[in-house]
Design a protein around this motif. Structure first.
Motif, mmCIF file in Angstrom:
data_model
loop_
_atom_site.group_PDB
_atom_site.id
_atom_site.type_symbol
_atom_site.label_atom_id
_atom_site.label_comp_id
_atom_site.label_asym_id
_atom_site.label_seq_id
_atom_site.Cartn_x
_atom_site.Cartn_y
_atom_site.Cartn_z
ATOM 1 N N ARG A 1 0.830 -1.212 0.000
ATOM 2 C CA ARG A 1 0.000 0.000 0.000
ATOM 3 C C ARG A 1 0.860 1.256 0.000
ATOM 4 O O ARG A 1 0.528 2.255 -0.648
ATOM 5 C CB ARG A 1 -0.939 -0.008 1.203
ATOM 6 N N ARG A 2 1.970 1.213 0.719
ATOM 7 C CA ARG A 2 2.857 2.381 0.761
ATOM 8 C C ARG A 2 3.506 2.635 -0.601
ATOM 9 O O ARG A 2 3.766 3.770 -0.968
ATOM 10 C CB ARG A 2 3.914 2.183 1.850
ATOM 11 N N ASP B 1 2.067 1.669 -3.575
ATOM 12 C CA ASP B 1 1.042 1.968 -4.566
ATOM 13 C C ASP B 1 0.436 3.355 -4.411
ATOM 14 O O ASP B 1 -0.147 3.884 -5.368
ATOM 15 C CB ASP B 1 -0.065 0.905 -4.507
ATOM 16 N N ARG B 2 0.536 3.938 -3.246
ATOM 17 C CA ARG B 2 -0.064 5.261 -3.076
ATOM 18 C C ARG B 2 0.873 6.397 -3.471
ATOM 19 O O ARG B 2 0.505 7.563 -3.394
ATOM 20 C CB ARG B 2 -0.541 5.452 -1.651
ATOM 21 N N LYS B 3 2.074 6.044 -3.916
ATOM 22 C CA LYS B 3 2.976 7.078 -4.424
ATOM 23 C C LYS B 3 2.403 7.671 -5.697
ATOM 24 O O LYS B 3 1.995 6.960 -6.601
ATOM 25 C CB LYS B 3 4.373 6.481 -4.731
ATOM 26 N N ARG B 4 2.387 8.968 -5.777
ATOM 27 C CA ARG B 4 1.874 9.630 -6.969
ATOM 28 C C ARG B 4 2.987 9.766 -7.998
ATOM 29 O O ARG B 4 4.088 10.176 -7.680
ATOM 30 C CB ARG B 4 1.305 11.008 -6.615
ATOM 31 N N SER C 1 -8.157 3.472 -14.813
ATOM 32 C CA SER C 1 -7.107 3.683 -13.816
ATOM 33 C C SER C 1 -5.837 2.891 -14.123
ATOM 34 O O SER C 1 -4.792 3.135 -13.506
ATOM 35 C CB SER C 1 -7.605 3.311 -12.415
#
Length: 380
Positions: A75-76, A78-81, A360
């Motif tokens: 999750r850490r 994948d949430r990087k923009r 997405s």
């Protein structure tokens, strides 16, 4: 401890003790150089930070907690923009780079295996059969243990379940059971193309790069009297033979090891090569990526010499590479022409897999335009 210098070995310390174990990595990555012990007290932030810095975490705690930790690390990541790419090719390159970095980071959470493939951790699942299918039956010297990334181990477990369950193939009215590391026919449109194309003959067909054996089985189901299915990968050969036998086509489908073509000529030669001309980052990706279109070129260049007069070669190929900017339609036509071939006909089908309709997805622009084609080729 392993004493064979040819076996990859992981080294770490536990207090004053210097320890080692066999390193298992189907992806071909080398054992991490920096290893620390980790257990249930480690936070997801600390695990992610160390893994990002190339420090492997050899898990000593509860197995289910390790799974949760891996999910938290993912999750850490994948949430990087990320900055939107300027073109489909930029999107493809950025996606591959991100996926490689993700695999490296998540691959740093390691799980110990005993010599019989049992996991010496609390609440650990039974994985002996899944490991045996990939690593071979336990035959290590007494006391030899090994270490594998949790990410790979979960992949083995998932592949074992797919192998048991199988993939429903409408054209067969039955299931194909893929083995670990063998491309699974989950994208059924290319199978449908082979199931509906007019057969030039029912006497003999070659299936080049058979994989699970699904196309050879479809041809046999359609009444082709003899099919010679080839592959160079031992896992694919074992998988195809098992599927052919289970489907009852052993007398009509011969599975043999070959680099592309078997000896002789046939009135029908079928090939579904990897669709993307890029370099695989691991052996498992060879079913998807074909460096410099090597297998595609090999099939086209050798096809005329293995076709009977008036025979057809069926090339099953997606144009995904064209929409990504990896290969042009003109380049494909040039390959066909230079191989002494002509296009007799073509049948197209649109993919129906979920990513083709998911805005997405980082490669959605190319996926939304993709078409899979069966090119009917003949000698000039």
């Amino acid at each position: 401890m392993t004493t064979d210098p040819t076996v990859p070995t992981l080294h770490w310390t536990d207090g004053a003790l210097e320890l080692s174990a066999r390193w298992r990595a189907e992806s071909g990555v080398a054992p991490p150089r920096r290893v620390v012990l980790a257990d249930d007290r480690m936070t997801a932030d600390a695990a992610y930070r160390q893994a990002s810095e190339g420090v492997a975490l050899l898990w000593q705690g509860d197995f289910q907690n390790a799974r949760q930790l891996l999910q938290a690390m993912a999750r850490r990541i994948d949430r990087k923009r990320r900055k939107p790419p300027a073109s489909p090719l930029d999107a493809f390159n950025a996606h591959r780079q991100a996926q490689a970095q993700r695999a490296r980071t998540l691959g740093m959470l390691l799980i110990p295996l005993d010599a019989d493939y049992s996991i010496p951790l609390r609440r650990a699942p039974e994985v002996k059969q899944a490991c045996s299918e990939v690593y071979g039956e336990p035959g290590a010297p007494a006391g030899e243990s090994s270490v594998v990334s949790l990410r790979e181990l979960l992949g083995l477990i998932g592949a074992h379940e797919w192998r048991k369950k199988g993939v429903e193939i409408g054209a067969l009215g039955d299931r194909i059971h893929p083995h670990y590391g063998v491309f699974s026919p989950v994208r059924g449109e290319y199978v449908d193309l082979v199931a509906r194309a007019p057969l030039p003959s029912r006497s003999l067909a070659f299936d080049i790069g058979t994989g699970t054996g699904v196309l050879a089985a479809v041809l046999a189901k359609r009444g082709v009297e003899r099919v010679v299915a080839t592959d160079a990968d031992p896992r694919a050969l074992a998988c195809a033979r098992e599927n052919v036998a289970r489907l009852g086509f052993t007398e009509r489908v011969q599975v043999c090891e070959a680099d592309l073509f078997p000896p002789g000529r046939a009135p029908l030669v079928v090939c579904n090569p990897p669709w993307l001309p890029a370099r695989p980052s691991s052996p498992i990706e060879r079913a998807v990526y074909d460096p410099d279109s090597g297998m595609l070129r090999g099939f086209l260049n050798g096809l005329a010499a293995h076709l009977e007069p008036g025979g057809e070669g069926w090339l099953i190929l997606s144009d995904f590479a064209e929409h990504l900017g990896l290969r042009s339609r003109e380049a494909l036509h040039t390959m066909i022409d230079m191989a002494g071939l002509k296009v007799v006909g073509r049948d197209d089908i649109r993919p129906v897999h979920p990513k083709a309709a998911d805005p997405s997805d980082p490669l959605y622009r190319a996926r939304s335009l993709e078409t899979t084609s069966l090119w009917r080729l003949g000698a000039k």
